[in-house]
Design a protein around this motif. Structure first.
Motif, mmCIF file in Angstrom:
data_model
loop_
_atom_site.group_PDB
_atom_site.id
_atom_site.type_symbol
_atom_site.label_atom_id
_atom_site.label_comp_id
_atom_site.label_asym_id
_atom_site.label_seq_id
_atom_site.Cartn_x
_atom_site.Cartn_y
_atom_site.Cartn_z
ATOM 1 N N UNK A 207 8.630 -5.053 -5.022
ATOM 2 C CA UNK A 207 7.284 -5.496 -4.646
ATOM 3 C C UNK A 207 6.846 -4.842 -3.336
ATOM 4 N N UNK A 208 7.763 -4.805 -2.361
ATOM 5 C CA UNK A 208 7.428 -4.193 -1.071
ATOM 6 C C UNK A 208 7.115 -2.707 -1.246
ATOM 7 N N UNK A 209 7.935 -2.009 -2.025
ATOM 8 C CA UNK A 209 7.712 -0.573 -2.230
ATOM 9 C C UNK A 209 6.407 -0.324 -2.969
ATOM 10 N N UNK A 210 6.132 -1.099 -4.010
ATOM 11 C CA UNK A 210 4.913 -0.880 -4.800
ATOM 12 C C UNK A 210 3.661 -1.129 -3.977
ATOM 13 N N UNK A 212 3.460 -1.041 -0.711
ATOM 14 C CA UNK A 212 3.393 -0.038 0.361
ATOM 15 C C UNK A 212 2.816 1.268 -0.152
ATOM 16 N N UNK A 213 3.258 1.689 -1.336
ATOM 17 C CA UNK A 213 2.729 2.926 -1.913
ATOM 18 C C UNK A 213 1.245 2.782 -2.229
ATOM 19 N N UNK A 214 0.857 1.643 -2.798
ATOM 20 C CA UNK A 214 -0.550 1.437 -3.152
ATOM 21 C C UNK A 214 -1.453 1.457 -1.926
ATOM 22 N N UNK A 219 -5.075 4.299 1.974
ATOM 23 C CA UNK A 219 -5.339 4.802 3.327
ATOM 24 C C UNK A 219 -5.453 6.323 3.338
ATOM 25 N N UNK A 220 -4.625 7.005 2.527
ATOM 26 C CA UNK A 220 -4.686 8.462 2.458
ATOM 27 C C UNK A 220 -6.021 8.926 1.887
ATOM 28 N N UNK A 221 -6.482 8.234 0.851
ATOM 29 C CA UNK A 221 -7.772 8.602 0.249
ATOM 30 C C UNK A 221 -8.910 8.430 1.254
ATOM 31 N N UNK A 222 -8.855 7.304 1.992
ATOM 32 C CA UNK A 222 -9.901 7.069 2.998
ATOM 33 C C UNK A 222 -9.868 8.136 4.087
ATOM 34 N N UNK A 223 -8.675 8.600 4.466
ATOM 35 C CA UNK A 223 -8.582 9.642 5.484
ATOM 36 C C UNK A 223 -9.011 10.999 4.973
ATOM 37 N N UNK A 224 -8.693 11.299 3.706
ATOM 38 C CA UNK A 224 -9.048 12.603 3.141
ATOM 39 C C UNK A 224 -10.555 12.750 3.018
#
Length: 278
Positions: A207-210, A212-214, A219-224
């Motif tokens: 759950x933590x990994x999923x 975190x990835x999501x 956040x990456x999309x918002x930065x790109x």
């Protein structure tokens, strides 16, 4: 004279009974016999000596039987625990019964997640191909930018597509979708794509990994989106390649799992609910 003799006889008889002797009716001699009082006292003494032993042995038997009764449920519980731990969890190559209900539920779980990826790809593709368009105001890429474009696509193909999706996330999505069946909880079936991603009803680590990835991807999309031309297009091109690789790997993995009837990996279900989902 007769009175004296009678008194002497009575005295002799009383003394004989008192001392433990009896008078034989056929003989005038006296013979020693154990009195009833002494035998009864010895019997009672022996019974007193034997009674504690017998009572202790009885208590030991009772305690042993009680220990056996108490240990029996423990042994049964340990045996059941071993059976549960040894039972297949629906992963690591274990067989899965592909019924019509399980097939439809797993198809919604896997297909729903593939649809999410497909929508993301369709939104990003026009931006990724913008440098190669023929519209007005489009500046062609330089050689350095073109090299960066190609290297970014290769990097995303290997890191995101192969290592991220094909090696790890795609088998997980397929395996978790195969644990769904018509008797699964309604919210598992309704949110099957999110369930297959491991966002809920999974181990704590999963759950933590999923999540975190999501959240990291969001956040990456918002930065790109804030990057200038053409670097936003370069990064989006790599994302398109990685997501496309991942989408195809999920589809291939799902088809192979349905044909073989085997789950490709551990679905990371909670330990106390393995049997409920499998």
């Amino acid at each position: 004279m007769r009175t004296a003799t009678l008194l002497l006889t009575l005295d002799l008889v009383c003394s004989c009974f008192a001392s433990g002797f009896s008078i034989s009716p056929t003989s005038k001699s006296l013979r020693a016999l154990p009195s009833s009082s002494s035998s009864s006292s010895s019997a009672s003494a022996s019974s007193l000596h034997l009674a504690p032993t017998s009572s202790f042995s009885y208590r030991d038997d009772c305690s042993n039987s009680m220990e056996k009764r108490r240990s029996a449920p423990k042994e049964q519980r340990s045996a059941s625990a071993l059976a549960v731990s040894a039972a297949p969890r629906g992963g690591d190559g274990s067989g899965v019964e592909m019924t019509a209900g399980r097939l439809s539920a797993s198809f919604w779980g896997t297909g729903g997640f593939v649809y999410i990826l497909l929508r993301s790809i369709r939104k990003i593709v026009p931006i990724a191909l913008e440098p190669f368009g023929a519209g007005e105001g489009i500046v062609p890429l330089t050689k350095v930018q073109l090299a960066a474009y190609v290297l970014t696509c290769l990097w995303f193909a290997y890191v995101e597509g192969y290592k991220g999706f094909q090696r790890k996330f795609s088998p997980l999505v397929v395996s978790r979708s195969l644990t769904l069946h018509p008797r699964s909880p309604p919210h598992h079936l309704l949110l099957a794509p999110l369930y297959s991603m491991g966002l809920f009803h999974a181990t704590k680590k999963r759950v933590i990994v999923s999540w975190s990835v999501t959240l990291g991807v969001a956040a990456l999309v918002a930065g790109v989106k804030r990057m200038p031309y053409p670097w936003r297009n370069v990064v989006d091109a790599g994302v398109v390649v990685g997501l496309s690789w991942g989408m195809l790997s999920i589809l291939v993995c799902y088809v192979m799992a349905c044909i073989k009837g085997e789950s490709p990996t551990d679905p990371s279900l909670p330990d106390n609910n393995n049997n409920k989902q499998d």
